[in-house]
Design a protein around this motif. Structure first.
Motif, short mmCIF file in Angstrom:
data_model
loop_
_atom_site.label_atom_id
_atom_site.label_comp_id
_atom_site.label_asym_id
_atom_site.label_seq_id
_atom_site.Cartn_x
_atom_site.Cartn_y
_atom_site.Cartn_z
N GLY A 64 5.73 -1.57 6.68
CA GLY A 64 5.61 -2.24 5.39
C GLY A 64 4.97 -1.43 4.29
N TYR A 65 4.69 -0.14 4.55
CA TYR A 65 4.07 0.71 3.53
C TYR A 65 5.12 1.37 2.65
CZ TYR A 65 -0.01 0.38 6.62
OH TYR A 65 -1.05 -0.08 7.39
N GLN A 66 4.75 1.66 1.40
CA GLN A 66 5.56 2.52 0.56
C GLN A 66 5.15 3.96 0.85
OE1 GLN A 66 5.71 1.41 -3.70
NE2 GLN A 66 4.48 -0.37 -3.12
N THR A 67 6.12 4.86 0.91
CA THR A 67 5.78 6.25 1.23
C THR A 67 6.43 7.22 0.25
OG1 THR A 67 7.66 6.62 2.73
CG2 THR A 67 5.65 5.69 3.69
N ARG A 68 5.83 8.38 0.16
CA ARG A 68 6.39 9.51 -0.57
C ARG A 68 6.00 10.77 0.20
NH1 ARG A 68 5.89 10.32 -7.07
NH2 ARG A 68 7.06 8.37 -6.92
N MET B 184 0.83 -1.19 0.00
CA MET B 184 0.00 0.00 0.00
C MET B 184 0.87 1.25 0.00
SD MET B 184 -3.22 -0.68 -0.11
CE MET B 184 -4.45 -1.93 0.25
N LYS B 185 0.45 2.27 -0.74
CA LYS B 185 1.22 3.49 -0.90
C LYS B 185 0.58 4.64 -0.11
CE LYS B 185 0.89 3.51 -5.39
NZ LYS B 185 1.10 3.86 -6.82
N ILE B 186 1.39 5.30 0.72
CA ILE B 186 0.89 6.40 1.54
C ILE B 186 1.65 7.67 1.17
CG2 ILE B 186 0.63 7.31 3.87
CD1 ILE B 186 0.33 4.48 4.89
N LEU B 187 0.91 8.70 0.81
CA LEU B 187 1.49 10.01 0.53
C LEU B 187 1.46 10.84 1.82
CD1 LEU B 187 2.63 12.12 -1.43
CD2 LEU B 187 0.27 12.72 -2.02
N ILE B 188 2.65 11.21 2.30
CA ILE B 188 2.77 12.02 3.52
C ILE B 188 2.90 13.49 3.10
CG2 ILE B 188 4.16 12.48 5.56
CD1 ILE B 188 5.21 9.55 5.26
N VAL B 189 1.96 14.30 3.52
CA VAL B 189 1.97 15.72 3.16
C VAL B 189 2.26 16.52 4.43
CG1 VAL B 189 0.71 17.61 2.10
CG2 VAL B 189 0.28 15.25 1.36
N GLU B 190 3.48 17.00 4.53
CA GLU B 190 3.93 17.67 5.75
C GLU B 190 5.17 18.49 5.42
OE1 GLU B 190 4.50 19.24 9.00
OE2 GLU B 190 2.93 17.72 9.25
N ASP B 191 5.22 19.74 5.92
CA ASP B 191 6.36 20.60 5.61
C ASP B 191 7.39 20.68 6.73
OD1 ASP B 191 4.64 22.02 7.24
OD2 ASP B 191 5.12 23.96 6.33
N GLU B 192 7.15 19.98 7.86
CA GLU B 192 8.12 19.95 8.95
C GLU B 192 9.00 18.70 8.81
OE1 GLU B 192 8.84 22.02 11.32
OE2 GLU B 192 7.31 23.51 10.80
#
Length: 219
Positions: A24-28, A1-9
């Motif tokens: 176990g997740y894919q992240t960007r 499963m792919k999780i997009l992390i939206v955070e500027d810190e």
């Protein structure tokens, strides 16, 4: 499963990325609103962790824009904003959940698992970049909403449900039109032309014609 992390810190997104990849997740990571929309369009994540306060476009605007063409990808707000009005604004924009900072990673990980289970329970059919939700009657291609008639919707669902198998004209008339007697199957071509046009499919696209027999849907 792919999780997009939206955070500027950096400290927060590094913490999230390391923890989620250990799970176990894919992240960007995206650090501003426009970068989020670009990453979403290119990468097509399965879930989005969305900070509210972002450069360029704030999280609320990002959520609104994604929801214009995608009603199924879970969006979880991670934010220090916690008034009732702000919570309501986030949910009205289409967010699925709202987690106040600071938060426990274990709690976040459990909420993510719940949303993934809920999405798997949705009756969603997929054919390449086409998604068809049988619960909400929404159809999207590459994230963009496609408006179909009832018959076109049923026809698409039949093809996707029988993906990889040749659907004969007789079977289509019987199962989509509900006609169990001899009937002019030429009507199928009218609906196929409309369906392909609305989904921007060429004749050799996801649903191919099998001459003299019927059609086959393939990724």
């Amino acid at each position: 499963m792919k999780i997009l992390i939206v955070e500027d810190e950096p400290g927060i997104y590094t913490f999230l990325q390391e923890g989620l990849e250990d799970e176990g997740y894919q992240t960007r990571v995206a650090t501003d609103g426009q970068a989020t929309l670009d990453a979403y369009a290119e990468w097509r994540p399965d879930l989005i962790l969305l900070d509210w306060m972002l450069p360029v476009l704030d999280g609320l605007e990002v959520c609104n824009r994604i929801r214009l063409g995608d009603t199924t990808t879970p969006i979880l707000f991670l934010t220090a904003r916690d008034t009732v009005e702000e919570t309501i604004s986030g949910l009205r924009a289409g967010a699925n959940d709202y987690i106040k900072k600071p938060f426990s990673f274990d709690e976040l990980a459990e909420r993510i698992k719940i949303h993934f289970r809920n999405r798997q329970d949705d009756r969603v059919l997929r054919l390449g970049d086409i998604e068809q939700n049988l619960t909400t009657y929404q159809v999207t291609r590459n994230g963009k909403h496609v408006k179909l008639t009832g018959r076109e919707f049923d026809l698409l669902a039949y093809f996707i449900s029988h993906k990889g198998h040749v659907c004969t004209r007789e079977d289509i008339i019987k199962n989509v039109w509900g006609i169990d007697f001899q009937y002019d199957t030429g009507v199928i071509d009218v609906f196929m032309n409309a369906l392909r046009k609305k989904l921007d499919m060429k004749a050799d696209g996801y649903i191919k014609t099998v001459r003299g027999v019927g059609f086959i849907a393939e990724d």
